[in-house]
Design a protein around this motif. Sequence first.
Motif, PDB file in Angstrom:
ATOM      1  N   LYS A 192       0.834  -1.211   0.000  1.00 45.45           N
ATOM      2  CA  LYS A 192       0.000   0.000   0.000  1.00 45.45           C
ATOM      3  C   LYS A 192       0.871   1.265   0.000  1.00 45.45           C
ATOM      4  N   THR A 193       1.920   1.283   0.819  1.00 46.50           N
ATOM      5  CA  THR A 193       2.853   2.411   0.833  1.00 46.50           C
ATOM      6  C   THR A 193       4.272   1.887   0.670  1.00 46.50           C
ATOM      7  N   TRP A 194       5.143   2.752   0.147  1.00 45.50           N
ATOM      8  CA  TRP A 194       6.480   2.294  -0.242  1.00 45.50           C
ATOM      9  C   TRP A 194       7.547   3.326   0.112  1.00 45.50           C
ATOM     10  N   THR A 195       8.776   2.841   0.261  1.00 45.84           N
ATOM     11  CA  THR A 195       9.967   3.685   0.230  1.00 45.84           C
ATOM     12  C   THR A 195      10.943   3.043  -0.757  1.00 45.84           C
ATOM     13  N   ILE A 196      11.854   3.849  -1.281  1.00 46.24           N
ATOM     14  CA  ILE A 196      12.821   3.345  -2.253  1.00 46.24           C
ATOM     15  C   ILE A 196      14.194   3.923  -1.929  1.00 46.24           C
ATOM     16  N   SER A 197      15.210   3.111  -2.105  1.00 42.77           N
ATOM     17  CA  SER A 197      16.581   3.563  -1.869  1.00 42.77           C
ATOM     18  C   SER A 197      17.083   4.349  -3.072  1.00 42.77           C
ATOM     19  N   GLY A 198      18.241   4.958  -2.907  1.00 37.93           N
ATOM     20  CA  GLY A 198      18.942   5.491  -4.064  1.00 37.93           C
ATOM     21  C   GLY A 198      19.612   4.350  -4.821  1.00 37.93           C
ATOM     22  N   PRO A 199      20.179   4.631  -5.989  1.00 37.91           N
ATOM     23  CA  PRO A 199      20.872   3.578  -6.748  1.00 37.91           C
ATOM     24  C   PRO A 199      22.074   3.054  -5.968  1.00 37.91           C
ATOM     25  N   LEU A 200      22.298   1.741  -6.042  1.00 37.83           N
ATOM     26  CA  LEU A 200      23.376   1.100  -5.292  1.00 37.83           C
ATOM     27  C   LEU A 200      24.610   0.829  -6.153  1.00 37.83           C
ATOM     28  N   ASN A 201      24.546   1.207  -7.414  1.00 34.15           N
ATOM     29  CA  ASN A 201      25.724   1.171  -8.291  1.00 34.15           C
ATOM     30  C   ASN A 201      25.572   2.280  -9.320  1.00 34.15           C
ATOM     31  N   ASP A 202      26.670   2.643  -9.972  1.00 32.93           N
ATOM     32  CA  ASP A 202      26.629   3.841 -10.820  1.00 32.93           C
ATOM     33  C   ASP A 202      26.025   3.616 -12.199  1.00 32.93           C
ATOM     34  N   GLY A 203      25.912   2.371 -12.648  1.00 32.08           N
ATOM     35  CA  GLY A 203      25.358   2.114 -13.969  1.00 32.08           C
ATOM     36  C   GLY A 203      26.285   2.491 -15.103  1.00 32.08           C
ATOM     37  N   VAL A 204      27.523   2.841 -14.778  1.00 32.05           N
ATOM     38  CA  VAL A 204      28.521   3.196 -15.798  1.00 32.05           C
ATOM     39  C   VAL A 204      29.699   2.226 -15.712  1.00 32.05           C
ATOM     40  N   LYS A 205      30.410   2.281 -14.597  1.00 25.92           N
ATOM     41  CA  LYS A 205      31.500   1.327 -14.393  1.00 25.92           C
ATOM     42  C   LYS A 205      30.963  -0.063 -14.091  1.00 25.92           C
ATOM     43  N   THR A 206      29.844  -0.119 -13.397  1.00 25.49           N
ATOM     44  CA  THR A 206      29.221  -1.395 -13.061  1.00 25.49           C
ATOM     45  C   THR A 206      27.751  -1.360 -13.445  1.00 25.49           C
ATOM     46  N   ASN A 207      27.314  -2.327 -14.236  1.00 19.85           N
ATOM     47  CA  ASN A 207      25.927  -2.453 -14.651  1.00 19.85           C
ATOM     48  C   ASN A 207      25.349  -3.728 -14.048  1.00 19.85           C
ATOM     49  N   ALA A 208      24.251  -3.600 -13.313  1.00 16.98           N
ATOM     50  CA  ALA A 208      23.655  -4.772 -12.673  1.00 16.98           C
ATOM     51  C   ALA A 208      22.147  -4.597 -12.575  1.00 16.98           C
ATOM     52  N   ILE A 209      21.427  -5.723 -12.688  1.00 19.15           N
ATOM     53  CA  ILE A 209      19.972  -5.725 -12.549  1.00 19.15           C
ATOM     54  C   ILE A 209      19.548  -7.045 -11.912  1.00 19.15           C
ATOM     55  N   GLN A 210      18.246  -7.138 -11.621  1.00 17.77           N
ATOM     56  CA  GLN A 210      17.570  -8.370 -11.213  1.00 17.77           C
ATOM     57  C   GLN A 210      18.239  -9.085 -10.030  1.00 17.77           C
ATOM     58  N   PRO A 211      18.377  -8.403  -8.895  1.00 22.91           N
ATOM     59  CA  PRO A 211      19.030  -9.020  -7.745  1.00 22.91           C
ATOM     60  C   PRO A 211      18.161 -10.052  -7.031  1.00 22.91           C
ATOM     61  N   SER A 212      18.843 -10.998  -6.368  1.00 23.84           N
ATOM     62  CA  SER A 212      18.236 -11.902  -5.389  1.00 23.84           C
ATOM     63  C   SER A 212      18.831 -11.564  -4.035  1.00 23.84           C
ATOM     64  N   ILE A 213      18.062 -11.774  -2.956  1.00 17.37           N
ATOM     65  CA  ILE A 213      18.545 -11.474  -1.606  1.00 17.37           C
ATOM     66  C   ILE A 213      18.731 -12.766  -0.820  1.00 17.37           C
ATOM     67  N   LEU A 214      19.905 -12.908  -0.186  1.00 18.89           N
ATOM     68  CA  LEU A 214      20.227 -14.040   0.675  1.00 18.89           C
ATOM     69  C   LEU A 214      20.444 -13.544   2.102  1.00 18.89           C
ATOM     70  N   THR A 215      20.196 -14.410   3.077  1.00 17.31           N
ATOM     71  CA  THR A 215      20.354 -14.047   4.481  1.00 17.31           C
ATOM     72  C   THR A 215      21.400 -14.947   5.141  1.00 17.31           C
ATOM     73  N   TYR A 216      22.009 -14.424   6.228  1.00 15.43           N
ATOM     74  CA  TYR A 216      23.054 -15.156   6.941  1.00 15.43           C
ATOM     75  C   TYR A 216      22.770 -15.144   8.445  1.00 15.43           C
ATOM     76  N   PRO A 217      23.244 -16.172   9.164  1.00 12.75           N
ATOM     77  CA  PRO A 217      22.957 -16.273  10.607  1.00 12.75           C
ATOM     78  C   PRO A 217      23.416 -15.070  11.419  1.00 12.75           C
ATOM     79  N   ASP A 218      24.464 -14.393  10.965  1.00 13.07           N
ATOM     80  CA  ASP A 218      24.968 -13.236  11.716  1.00 13.07           C
ATOM     81  C   ASP A 218      24.222 -11.946  11.388  1.00 13.07           C
ATOM     82  N   GLY A 219      23.150 -12.057  10.593  1.00 12.35           N
ATOM     83  CA  GLY A 219      22.336 -10.890  10.276  1.00 12.35           C
ATOM     84  C   GLY A 219      22.677 -10.211   8.966  1.00 12.35           C
ATOM     85  N   ARG A 220      23.759 -10.601   8.340  1.00 15.60           N
ATOM     86  CA  ARG A 220      24.114  -9.968   7.069  1.00 15.60           C
ATOM     87  C   ARG A 220      23.129 -10.357   5.967  1.00 15.60           C
TER      88      ARG A 220
END
Length: 349
Positions: A192-220
Amino acid sequence: MKTKLIALVLLFCASVSGQAQKSALQKSEFIYQEAPFPSCHASTLEETPYGMVAAWFGGTHERHKDVEIYFSRLVNNKWTAPVSVANGIQHSSKRYPTWNPVLYQVPNGPLLLFFKVGPTPRTWWGEMIESNDGGLTWSDARRLPEDIFGPIKNKPILLSDGRLLCPTSKEVEIDDVDHWQVYLEETSDWGKTWTISGPLNDGVKTNAIQPSILTYPDGRLQMICRSKESRLMNLWSTDNGKTWSDIEITNVPNPNSGTDAVTLKDGRQLLIYNPTVNDPGKWGGPRSPLQLATSTDGKNWKPVLTLETQKGEFSYPAIIQSADGMVHLTYTYNREKVRYAVVDPKLLD
């Protein structure tokens, strides 16, 4: 004699490896044999209280205005016939293609289906529908706020503080060159409501899309992304996704094709991907073979199961782990069908 002995040992090892792979792969089948569309792509799947469900986009071909979101349920161990649950019809004389559905089952709540609508990935927008009966019936489509796409290809994750973290990305054209940038979207009220981050890479030196998220026991948290650089890229967070490290290239090959990954209940990470690189001078590379790899640290990946080896396109996978511990996955099969497979993760090593 020594040469013959070595050959016998290698043959035996190959045989044992092949048997182990077959035993880990519990099921592999097409979701449908016939459909009201010739081409399909970008499948997603989810476990609901009513059973396993899947969705994908289908139509004449990708980008054609008749492309719609199709949906199927696994009932009594058989997939139901595909039905259209969303399209890009604006009014009687205008419609757009749909793209990249993503399913998410709210705990003790509705089944959400996010998807994109628009002429191209550079001009599309996000929409969503929801179901309270496991996909039998659906709400009307609701357009997401401007610049919010929802999870762009791979599933969101629910954090302990109630935030639904949606991995997303944008493709922007600047001076006739595509710039790919990764973002994160968050919602605490199921869209219903959203927030969005800024870009996490510059899109020039590094181009990336379609991420997956993984979790770790230490919270990372770790995001693994598709890239143009013949390798997957990743980022790390130590504060529940509020800030992220600089993006880095990994040693995992990627032919500019979608991947997916899931954190297993035993702590291992499981990645599904095409282990190839870009062809010289071309936009991408071979989307075959398709394989699974495991890791305990997100940095060192070990191939454990090859799903497809023949020539063709086996791509854009989705992967989840169900409540009983089994791993379920879907992927594009030569742009003609959606393949569904079940893997026992205990047998992967």
